[in-house]
Design a protein around this motif. Structure first.
Motif, PDB file in Angstrom:
ATOM      1  N   VAL A  40      -6.618   8.308   2.337  1.00  0.00           N
ATOM      2  CA  VAL A  40      -6.931   7.460   1.183  1.00  0.00           C
ATOM      3  C   VAL A  40      -8.432   7.205   1.177  1.00  0.00           C
ATOM      4  O   VAL A  40      -8.972   6.602   2.108  1.00  0.00           O
ATOM      5  CB  VAL A  40      -6.183   6.112   1.231  1.00  0.00           C
ATOM      6  N   TYR A  68      -4.958   7.473   7.676  1.00  0.00           N
ATOM      7  CA  TYR A  68      -4.035   6.448   8.134  1.00  0.00           C
ATOM      8  C   TYR A  68      -2.867   7.105   8.855  1.00  0.00           C
ATOM      9  O   TYR A  68      -2.357   8.152   8.427  1.00  0.00           O
ATOM     10  CB  TYR A  68      -3.518   5.623   6.961  1.00  0.00           C
ATOM     11  N   TYR A  72       1.763  12.859   0.464  1.00  0.00           N
ATOM     12  CA  TYR A  72       1.088  13.153  -0.795  1.00  0.00           C
ATOM     13  C   TYR A  72       1.958  12.732  -1.961  1.00  0.00           C
ATOM     14  O   TYR A  72       3.173  12.547  -1.836  1.00  0.00           O
ATOM     15  CB  TYR A  72       0.773  14.647  -0.909  1.00  0.00           C
ATOM     16  N   LYS A 104      -1.829   9.956   6.298  1.00  0.00           N
ATOM     17  CA  LYS A 104      -2.129   9.841   4.868  1.00  0.00           C
ATOM     18  C   LYS A 104      -3.630   9.642   4.733  1.00  0.00           C
ATOM     19  O   LYS A 104      -4.237   8.900   5.521  1.00  0.00           O
ATOM     20  CB  LYS A 104      -1.377   8.651   4.250  1.00  0.00           C
ATOM     21  N   GLU A 110      -4.943   2.329   9.840  1.00  0.00           N
ATOM     22  CA  GLU A 110      -6.051   3.279   9.797  1.00  0.00           C
ATOM     23  C   GLU A 110      -6.255   3.885  11.180  1.00  0.00           C
ATOM     24  O   GLU A 110      -6.216   3.207  12.203  1.00  0.00           O
ATOM     25  CB  GLU A 110      -7.332   2.595   9.334  1.00  0.00           C
ATOM     26  N   ASP A 129      -7.686  17.358   1.792  1.00  0.00           N
ATOM     27  CA  ASP A 129      -8.333  16.085   2.117  1.00  0.00           C
ATOM     28  C   ASP A 129      -8.251  15.810   3.617  1.00  0.00           C
ATOM     29  O   ASP A 129      -9.209  15.310   4.225  1.00  0.00           O
ATOM     30  CB  ASP A 129      -7.669  14.936   1.359  1.00  0.00           C
ATOM     31  N   ASP A 140       3.498   5.068  -7.569  1.00  0.00           N
ATOM     32  CA  ASP A 140       2.827   6.332  -7.883  1.00  0.00           C
ATOM     33  C   ASP A 140       3.240   6.920  -9.224  1.00  0.00           C
ATOM     34  O   ASP A 140       2.934   8.070  -9.530  1.00  0.00           O
ATOM     35  CB  ASP A 140       3.103   7.352  -6.770  1.00  0.00           C
ATOM     36  N   LEU A 164       0.849  -1.187   0.000  1.00  0.00           N
ATOM     37  CA  LEU A 164       0.000   0.000   0.000  1.00  0.00           C
ATOM     38  C   LEU A 164       0.881   1.232   0.000  1.00  0.00           C
ATOM     39  O   LEU A 164       1.961   1.241   0.588  1.00  0.00           O
ATOM     40  CB  LEU A 164      -0.891   0.035   1.251  1.00  0.00           C
TER      41      LEU A 164
END
Length: 327
Positions: free
Chosen positions: A218, A223, A270, A216, A252, A280, A90, A16
């Motif tokens: 998502v 997370y 990011y 982060k 999470e 976000d 990415d 991930l």
């Protein structure tokens, strides 16, 4: 070049974005210092993720599990040994415009299939995460051994974690690469340069022990990142890691953790659009004091993906933001 196997193939790992799998990496260094591709110090054995790999000579056909690792090999003066790269998670299948001439994209998929890697005929697969080597329909250690190729996992991102990694992981990687290429002096000099940069970054913070959280977002979910490289950043800079006791490197954030969290500074990972990532996070945690008081900064995931030198680049960026926040 021969390969010595000391444990079973790693179990499957879900790769991930932002997930750091910690592990260990040790080396049996060469005892003599010589120039590149000199065979005087061989054979040498270097361990990675619990497996020993024997080298009879320096690698000359290296495939990188993440093209950004090329920066570290270039810094050691052995970048010309790279003949192929795997694109990162990415990169969206797009090769970088400045990929050196003669270096091809072996796989646009971060978990490469065995066939293109075997066809590239590497003598070393320099992975950025052991998930690339789990071998369930994709590349495996056995596939590499079958063509006489060794493997090394940068950043000790192993399938069997052994706790949070520190900045020492960077120096260990470079020492190990110095042994693999029989360039211990160059590795020592590069490590000294990086250590000086890390020391300067810490000094710029004037003793700050600010509490920082690495997050982060998502799909609207938040997370927390407590493990490497976040653990390396905080330890090396003398900062306090909000999630140092996280049971896994990446997890999470539940409601209880979110309500209890009160970091001085938040770094949100990011790729591409820093302001969108910050927005976000603000949407997901609108009541967080760091959000309402504009104490949120972006942390560019791409900086650190190749490990090695990239980790220090990312650390310097973190330090610069902490310094700004403290003014």
């Amino acid at each position: 070049m021969t390969t010595s196997r000391t444990r079973a193939t790693a179990p499957a790992v879900v790769l991930l974005a932002g997930l750091a799998l910690a592990g260990c990496s040790t080396t049996t260094p060469s005892e003599t210092s010589s120039g590149p591709y000199d065979t005087a110090a061989y054979p040498v054995t270097v361990s990675s993720c619990g497996q020993d790999f024997a080298y009879d000579q320096a690698p000359s056909r290296v495939v990188l599990g993440n093209w950004r690792t090329l920066e570290t090999l270039d810094a050691l003066g052995v970048g010309e040994s790279v003949t192929g790269v795997v694109l990162g998670p990415d990169d969206q299948g797009q090769a970088p415009a400045d990929l050196p001439e003669g270096v091809t994209v072996v796989s646009p998929d971060v978990i490469p299939a065995r066939e293109p890697v075997i066809e590239a005929a590497p003598d070393l697969f320099l992975s950025f995460n052991e998930a690339q080597l789990v071998g369930q329909g994709t590349l495996s250690y056995d596939d590499l051994a079958g063509i006489g190729a060794n493997a090394y996992v940068m950043g000790a991102y192993c399938a069997e974690p052994s706790g949070n990694q520190s900045i020492e992981t960077v120096y260990t990687d470079i020492t190990n690469l110095g042994a693999i290429y029989d360039m211990p002096t160059q590795a020592e000099e590069l490590n000294q340069e990086l250590q000086d940069r890390v020391a300067a970054a810490k000094e710029s913070l004037n003793g700050s022990t600010a509490r920082v959280a690495f997050l982060k977002v998502v799909g609207g979910k938040v997370y927390a990142i407590g493990g490497y490289p976040a653990s390396a950043f905080t330890e090396a800079l003398g900062l306090t890691n909000e999630f140092s006791d996280l049971p896994t490197a990446f997890a999470e954030l539940n409601t209880e953790q979110a309500l209890a969290m009160d970091p001085d500074i938040v770094f949100v990972n990011y790729v591409g659009d820093e302001q969108a990532a910050i927005a976000d996070l603000a949407a997901a945690l609108p009541g967080l004091a760091a959000v309402t008081e504009n104490r949120v900064y972006g942390a560019d995931e791409n900086l650190a993906q190749g490990s090695g030198v990239g980790i220090v680049n990312a650390l310097e960026a973190i330090a610069a933001d902490v310094e700004t926040a403290g003014r």
